[in-house]
Design an enzyme around this catalytic site. Structure first.
Site, short mmCIF file in Angstrom:
data_model
loop_
_atom_site.label_atom_id
_atom_site.label_comp_id
_atom_site.label_asym_id
_atom_site.label_seq_id
_atom_site.Cartn_x
_atom_site.Cartn_y
_atom_site.Cartn_z
N GLY A 558 -10.45 3.41 -2.02
CA GLY A 558 -9.08 3.22 -2.31
C GLY A 558 -8.45 1.30 -1.80
O GLY A 558 -9.54 1.57 -1.45
N GLY A 561 -2.63 -2.40 0.45
CA GLY A 561 -1.56 -4.28 0.90
C GLY A 561 -1.86 -4.59 1.33
O GLY A 561 -2.16 -5.64 1.03
N GLY A 563 -5.91 -3.93 1.84
CA GLY A 563 -7.22 -3.98 1.92
C GLY A 563 -7.67 -2.78 0.21
O GLY A 563 -7.02 -2.17 0.92
N ASP A 678 3.50 0.69 9.55
CA ASP A 678 3.29 0.35 7.41
C ASP A 678 2.96 2.21 7.73
O ASP A 678 1.84 2.48 6.69
CB ASP A 678 1.76 0.11 7.41
CG ASP A 678 2.27 0.37 5.36
OD1 ASP A 678 3.23 0.40 5.04
OD2 ASP A 678 1.33 -0.34 5.25
#
Ligand SMILES: *[C@@H]1O[C@H](CO)[C@@H](O)[C@H](O)[C@H]1NC(C)=O
Ligand SMILES: *[C@@H]1O[C@H](CO)[C@@H](O)[C@H](O)[C@H]1NC(C)=O
Ligand SMILES: *[C@@H]1O[C@H](CO)[C@@H](O)[C@H](O)[C@H]1NC(C)=O
Ligand SMILES: *[C@@H]1O[C@H](CO)[C@@H](O)[C@H](O)[C@H]1NC(C)=O
Ligand SMILES: *[C@@H]1O[C@H](CO)[C@@H](O)[C@H](O)[C@H]1NC(C)=O
Ligand SMILES: *[C@@H]1O[C@H](CO)[C@@H](O)[C@H](O)[C@H]1NC(C)=O
Ligand SMILES: *[C@@H]1O[C@H](CO)[C@@H](O)[C@H](O)[C@H]1NC(C)=O
Ligand SMILES: *[C@@H]1O[C@H](CO)[C@@H](O)[C@H](O)[C@H]1NC(C)=O
Ligand SMILES: *[C@@H]1O[C@H](CO)[C@@H](O)[C@H](O)[C@H]1NC(C)=O
Ligand SMILES: *[C@@H]1O[C@H](CO)[C@@H](O)[C@H](O)[C@H]1NC(C)=O
Ligand SMILES: *[C@@H]1O[C@H](CO)[C@@H](O)[C@H](O)[C@H]1NC(C)=O
Ligand SMILES: *[C@@H]1O[C@H](CO)[C@@H](O)[C@H](O)[C@H]1NC(C)=O
Length: 828
Positions: A558, A561, A563, A678
């Site tokens: 995956g 934003g 990493g 986040d």
């Protein structure tokens, strides 16, 4: 049959009982009679809702939804307010004796199932200040008598919101149509005027032109017409004006520039023509300006330099000419700039590189020429870059790789040459790429976005090679050409490379000697490879690098934003390794406090929080090591039909409760609140038993250097609390907002998108319409719990952070409801 008999009996009883009192009628008893008569005209369900309406004194007998003012010396109290929302009242206003209710100041019947026309006698309620009939099933025209309501400050007749979809397909049973009444602002006190999403046609009310009291006007999504430069005036108080999706014509006149308090002006999708008045630069408070999809001509006025508050500027799909003015570079608050589908010429102005907050830049379908300016690579918040369908030439600047949060990159249909720089592999967030119809050649960058890109996104180039292109890359990097030339090049390059290699080796060994900064915490509860290695951080670091074959892209599971995530198998146990973007100067300055915070995070144990095992920081790489969960992310589950169906209502309710529990724990049960910052559907992961775990808690701040407590940094687009756009303090309530969005996403099966703005504007939205259509409707207890989740979610996305509940109270509500639902069946 039975129903109608009962209604008739009631009606005659009421006549018998109250006939005497009518003889000495007071305003209150007259109002009571009027209300009882109206009640009797409604259906049985509505009558039961209004069962408290008995007797002759609504002011003393506590009638549902009815309020009175206070009696003063010698003057009896009178009915001043009726608010009955959201109880499925069914019937018409035909039997409402408005004259008897003329003292009413507030009349709010929003979100019910009332139908028929709005009676012209509404004009008798001359004291009305607030009239809201939105989200009902009214039809016909608005009576012009509404114009007689001289005290009216708010009129809301917003159309059917029951579908929850935008834009509304000129959808639907609840549509009001016909012309708007001309006299609407005769009194000069109308401030809010909302009739969006209806079928109104004809011209805007004449009285609007001089209506200097206007504050917020929403007429979007109707069939209104007229010359806007004639029909609208100058409004000193105006804050918000949306005329989009109508049939207005005329010019964007200087009037708008004389509205000093205007923050939003939206006139997209009309038939505007002519040039944009340079006087528009006078509306210096504008935050949103949307004039897209019209027939505007001329150049973008340089007076726009005065619009320094602008965040969204949409001028796309017009016929604008000239070059991109450099004054746009002065709009340092711009986040979304769309100039696509015009006839702009010349080079891409380098000054755009100064709009450092840009998230979206769309210049596609113009006649821009010259190279892509390297200045674009300064826009490190950019999430979407569309330069397609222009005449751009030259090479793709390697510095573009610095755009590490770009997700969409479209360079197609230009005349770009050379190879695609391998530095683009640094664009770790890239998911969608299109470079077709250029003159590009050579190998694709070794990254998923390119290797998985479909043929259409790579085709029609000069000689791209690699997966999904027509060519296979030669085994040796570099492209085949004249053999002689190649060997000469090799002769020159090889020694140079050899020297550089030596330097690298020396540097590398030196770095390896310095111990990497490693923080690992013991796992007390079970044996674990890290314990076996006795926390030798350096060893762990090396083992992980080895297992990931030096971060070979085949181990990627995956990208986000912050990493790239890899799957690492060590000693038969699996971990998720999140490699961060290269640390920037200053980030690690306070290594000690950084270590302490990481240590605190590794000590957290909660069944719904993804376990953080440790963090390795080295000058080459830094990464976090997490528990690996095999069920994938919530976003993936919702995006896949099969998994979404398996993720049934019970599992969804459980998942939301788990997320709430995790957040509540971190906000309220740690020595200091830990804020996620986040939260999004990519950060919620499932294990193999559908138990939801929240990932990446608290790391957003640690890994993003510019995100101190006061921050303009925002998490994932679409989940960020609105106040963060205005640089407010980051606190728990930002997480609560994201939680609300996430909950709606779970219920709807997709991100709520623009519905969020709507929720902040309106009260009525039918819950069942929100539900993920891929699942059967929930039943009984589960249905009640889903209903509760919707309510909680709505309260979480409240515009004002103070009005959002805390995570603790949310978890309490959710657990109380589970018990209550078992013993209590609510009937309405
Ligand atoms: C009015 O009625 C509501 C519910 O019907 C009740 O909760 C409330 O206490 C009543 N108020 C008074 C002043 O009687
Ligand atoms: C009516 O009087 C009560 C008690 O004196 C007061 O709390 C309330 O605000 C008053 N209501 C209005 C509408 O003036
Ligand atoms: C609203 O009331 C009508 C008529 O009584 C009924 O048919 C309908 O099912 C009700 N709708 C809801 C959502 O309760
Ligand atoms: C609105 O009215 C239409 C027909 O006039 C009817 O089909 C529809 O069911 C009504 N909707 C509601 C919510 O009552
Ligand atoms: C109330 O309004 C209607 C329609 O505008 C009007 O015909 C009627 O005369 C008014 N009633 C009174 C008592 O003024
Ligand atoms: C608006 O105001 C101007 C000047 O006060 C007046 O001349 C004009 O007739 C008014 N227009 C409308 C539609 O009321
Ligand atoms: C414009 O906005 C400012 C600040 O929001 C306010 O103080 C001022 O009264 C407004 N002007 C008008 C004419 O409403
Ligand atoms: C709109 O009205 C303005 C001002 O009266 C006029 O100059 C202009 O020609 C009109 N535009 C159109 C397209 O009719
Ligand atoms: C748009 O305006 C032009 C004239 O300015 C007119 O010819 C055209 O029919 C209008 N189009 C629509 C869809 O109203
Ligand atoms: C750019 O804008 C055009 C026109 O509005 C639109 O069709 C296109 O999808 C946009 N590109 C991106 C990447 O959003
Ligand atoms: C593309 O660039 C080449 C030179 O690099 C030039 O010969 C050609 O005319 C250009 N094509 C177009 C369509 O501009
Ligand atoms: C090549 O493309 C296919 C899809 O066409 C994709 O499944 C595969 O993973 C790609 N190969 C590599 C090495 O990325």
């Amino acid at each position: 049959m039975c129903g109608s008999v009962v209604a008739v009996l009631l009606f005659s009883c009421y006549n018998l009982l109250y006939a005497p009192s009518l003889a000495t009628a007071t305003p209150t008893s007259v109002a009571a009679s009027a209300l009882l008569k109206w009640k009797a005209s409604l259906d049985k369900h509505s009558q039961s809702v209004l069962s408290s309406w008995v007797g002759s004194n609504p002011c003393h007998n506590n009638w549902t939804g009815v309020s009175c003012n206070n009696a003063t010396a010698g003057v009896e109290s009178v009915v001043t307010s009726i608010i009955i929302q959201n109880v499925n009242l069914t019937g018409t206003l035909g039997d409402l004796d408005t004259w008897s209710l003329r003292n009413l100041e507030t009349f709010d019947l929003s979100n019910n199932a009332l139908y028929g026309s709005i009676p012209s006698s509404i004009g008798n309620m001359s004291n009305l200040r607030y009239l809201s009939l939105n989200a009902n099933n009214f039809s016909g025209t608005i009576p012009s008598e509404i114009g007689m309501l001289r005290s009216l400050g708010l009129l809301s007749l917003t159309g059917n919101l029951l579908t929850g979809h935008i834009p509304y397909s000129i959808v639907y049973d609840n549509m009001l149509s016909g012309p708007l009444p001309n006299e609407i602002c005769v009194s000069g006190s109308l401030s809010h005027f909302t009739v969006s999403n209806n079928l109104f046609s004809g011209h805007v009310p004449k009285s609007l032109k001089n209506c200097s009291s206007l504050f917020r006007v929403r007429l979007e999504n109707n069939q209104l017409t007229g010359n806007i430069s004639q029909d609208f005036g100058i409004y000193p108080k105006l804050d918000y004006m949306d005329l989009s999706y109508n049939k207005f014509y005329g010019e964007v006149s200087s009037n708008w520039g004389s509205c000093p308090n205007l923050t939003s002006l939206k006139i997209s999708n009309n038939n505007l023509s002519g040039k944009i008045s340079s006087e528009l630069g006078g509306a210096t408070r504008l935050v949103q300006l949307d004039l897209s999809s019209n027939h505007l001509v001329g150049e973008i006025p340089t007076s726009f330099e005065r619009l320094s508050s602008l965040v969204n500027l949409h001028l796309d799909n017009n016929m604008l000419l000239g070059t991109i003015p450099s004054v746009l570079g002065d709009l340092y608050n711009l986040e979304d700039l769309n100039l696509a589908k015009n006839s702009l010429t010349g080079p891409i102005n380098e000054k755009l590189g100064e709009c450092l907050k840009l998230r979206m830049l769309n210049l596609s379908s113009n006649k821009l020429e010259g190279p892509i300016p390297i200045h674009i690579s300064k826009l490190d918040k950019l999430e979407s870059l569309d330069l397609s369908e222009n005449n751009l030439n030259g090479r793709i600047p390697p510095l573009l790789g610095g755009l590490t949060v770009v997700q969409t990159l479209n360079l197609s249909r230009n005349n770009l040459t050379g190879s695609i720089p391998s530095s683009l592999t640094a664009m770790v967030s890239l998911t969608t790429v299109d470079v077709s119809f250029n003159q590009l050649e050579g190998p694709l960058p070794k990254m998923r976005a390119f290797e998985d890109a479909p043929k259409e996104a790579l085709g029609h180039n000069k000689g791209l090679c690699g997966n999904n292109t027509e060519l296979e890359c030669p085994t040796q990097p570099g492209h085949q050409g004249n053999k002689k030339k190649v060997s000469i090049v090799i002769l020159i390059i090889l020694p140079t490379l050899g020297f550089m290699f030596l330097v690298l080796v020396v540097v590398f060994c030196y770095l390896r000697k310095r111990n990497p900064n490693v923080t690992f915490r013991p796992q007390e509860t079970r044996t674990h490879p890290f314990t076996i290695w006795s926390y030798d951080g350096k060893m762990v670091y090396e083992r992980i690098i080895e297992a990931l074959e030096d971060f070979d892209s085949k181990h990627i599971i995956g990208v986000g934003g912050y990493g790239t995530v890899y799957k690492a198998e060590l000693s038969s146990e699996i971990f998720a390794v999140k490699k961060n973007h290269a640390p920037e100067d200053g980030e690690m300055q306070n290594l000690k406090s950084f270590k302490n915070e990481i240590r605190a995070l590794t000590e957290i144990r909660h069944q719904n929080i993804v376990k953080l095992y440790g963090f390795c920081s080295h000058s080459r790489h830094s990464f976090l090591v997490y528990e690996f969960l095999s069920g994938g992310s919530l976003r993936n589950v919702l995006n896949h039909m099969k998994q979404a169906v398996e993720f049934d209502w019970e599992k969804r309710v459980m998942a939301v409760k788990s997320i709430a529990s995790a957040l509540s724990y971190m906000h309220h049960d740690c020595s200091q609140p830990i804020i996620h910052r986040d939260l999004s559907s990519s950060n919620v992961l499932f294990d193999s038993d559908w138990v939801a775990h929240v990932s990446d808690f608290g790391t957003a701040r640690l890994l993003k250097p510019d995100s101190s407590n006061w921050t303009s940094f925002a998490g994932t687009l679409g989940y960020i609390a609105p106040e963060l756009a205005y640089t407010m303090e980051v606190n728990e309530k930002c997480d609560v907002y994201s939680f609300g969005v996430l909950t709606l996403e779970v219920i709807m099966g997709k991100h709520p998108g623009e519905l969020l703005t709507l929720l902040q504007e309106t009260k009525g939205i039918s819950h069942t319409e929100l539900l993920d259509q891929r699942l059967p409707l929930p039943e009984e207890q589960v249905a009640q719990q889903v209903e509760l989740l919707v309510k909680v979610a709505f309260s979480c996305v409240h515009k004002s952070p103070q009005s959002r509940p805390s995570m603790r109270s949310i978890t309490l509500d959710l657990s109380v409801e589970t018990h209550a639902a078992k013993s209590n069946k609510i009937s309405t």
